[in-house]
Design a protein around this motif. Sequence first.
Motif, PDB file in Angstrom:
ATOM      1  N   VAL A 259       5.511  38.358  59.416  1.00  0.00           N
ATOM      2  CA  VAL A 259       4.184  38.309  60.001  1.00  0.00           C
ATOM      3  C   VAL A 259       2.929  39.051  59.329  1.00  0.00           C
ATOM      4  N   LEU A 260       3.124  39.952  58.809  1.00  0.00           N
ATOM      5  CA  LEU A 260       2.153  40.664  57.802  1.00  0.00           C
ATOM      6  C   LEU A 260       1.526  39.522  56.851  1.00  0.00           C
ATOM      7  N   ASN A 261       2.558  38.884  56.226  1.00  0.00           N
ATOM      8  CA  ASN A 261       1.903  37.781  55.263  1.00  0.00           C
ATOM      9  C   ASN A 261       1.145  36.731  55.849  1.00  0.00           C
ATOM     10  N   ARG A 262       1.263  36.510  57.236  1.00  0.00           N
ATOM     11  CA  ARG A 262       0.747  35.523  58.008  1.00  0.00           C
ATOM     12  C   ARG A 262      -0.828  36.148  58.396  1.00  0.00           C
ATOM     13  N   VAL A 263      -0.827  37.272  58.681  1.00  0.00           N
ATOM     14  CA  VAL A 263      -2.027  37.930  59.179  1.00  0.00           C
ATOM     15  C   VAL A 263      -2.827  38.821  58.253  1.00  0.00           C
ATOM     16  N   LYS A 264      -2.164  39.059  57.314  1.00  0.00           N
ATOM     17  CA  LYS A 264      -2.843  40.093  56.372  1.00  0.00           C
ATOM     18  C   LYS A 264      -4.578  39.845  55.903  1.00  0.00           C
ATOM     19  N   GLY A 265      -4.695  38.520  55.998  1.00  0.00           N
ATOM     20  CA  GLY A 265      -5.981  38.268  55.824  1.00  0.00           C
ATOM     21  C   GLY A 265      -7.130  38.407  56.513  1.00  0.00           C
ATOM     22  N   TYR A 266      -6.445  38.584  58.048  1.00  0.00           N
ATOM     23  CA  TYR A 266      -7.502  39.049  59.176  1.00  0.00           C
ATOM     24  C   TYR A 266      -7.503  40.823  59.298  1.00  0.00           C
ATOM     25  N   ILE A 267      -6.792  41.402  58.532  1.00  0.00           N
ATOM     26  CA  ILE A 267      -6.690  42.907  58.738  1.00  0.00           C
ATOM     27  C   ILE A 267      -8.082  43.466  57.710  1.00  0.00           C
TER      28      ILE A 267
ATOM     29  N   TRP B 139      -7.061  50.100  63.658  1.00  0.00           N
ATOM     30  CA  TRP B 139      -7.168  48.631  63.949  1.00  0.00           C
ATOM     31  C   TRP B 139      -6.744  48.271  65.224  1.00  0.00           C
ATOM     32  N   ASP B 140      -7.468  47.129  65.468  1.00  0.00           N
ATOM     33  CA  ASP B 140      -7.366  46.730  66.839  1.00  0.00           C
ATOM     34  C   ASP B 140      -6.227  45.474  66.770  1.00  0.00           C
ATOM     35  N   ILE B 141      -4.968  45.603  66.819  1.00  0.00           N
ATOM     36  CA  ILE B 141      -3.918  44.778  66.849  1.00  0.00           C
ATOM     37  C   ILE B 141      -4.254  43.337  67.673  1.00  0.00           C
TER      38      ILE B 141
END
Length: 160
Positions: free
Chosen positions: A32-40, A49-51
């Motif tokens: 999950v982190l690898n998929r969303v890290k560009g949006y953090i 952070w607003d998950i």
Amino acid sequence: MNDKNEFIDFIVNTLPSLDVVSLTTANNLRVVLNRVKGYIPVNIPYTSWDINSIVDVFAKTENISESAAVGYKTRFRSALSKFDSYKNGNLSKLSKLPKNKVANSANLATQALNKHATFALPIPLREGLILNIGNLPLDLTEDEAEKITRIIKSYAVIKN
């Protein structure tokens, strides 16, 4: 190091070595982190952070279904909670694995070091149904993911 990079390092490197979650859980959080890290966000403290917003933007941009986004939010929230406990020295808040699981986790961690390490991916498909796809390689390529997608699509039932 900023919070984003520290969070990524914790999920990818530190959490699996703590023996507080199973290797499967650690891998699912890492995926999950690898998929969303560009949006953090980089310049915002992790406590702000607003998950929901992060995953919603990711889901819209990547054309991820709403039910899959729910799973991403749950795992992201879990990862962030574990990171917060770690940052605040509250490792006791992280659920410890039973002793027999710790030994098993160590064996699995050793296996994960080889190039054929795999993970299980639970996917909330619809209300009351979670699809589990197992033995996905940690280094799954886009071509392999597309191949899996084509095979699964071949089984889809056309609705009238």
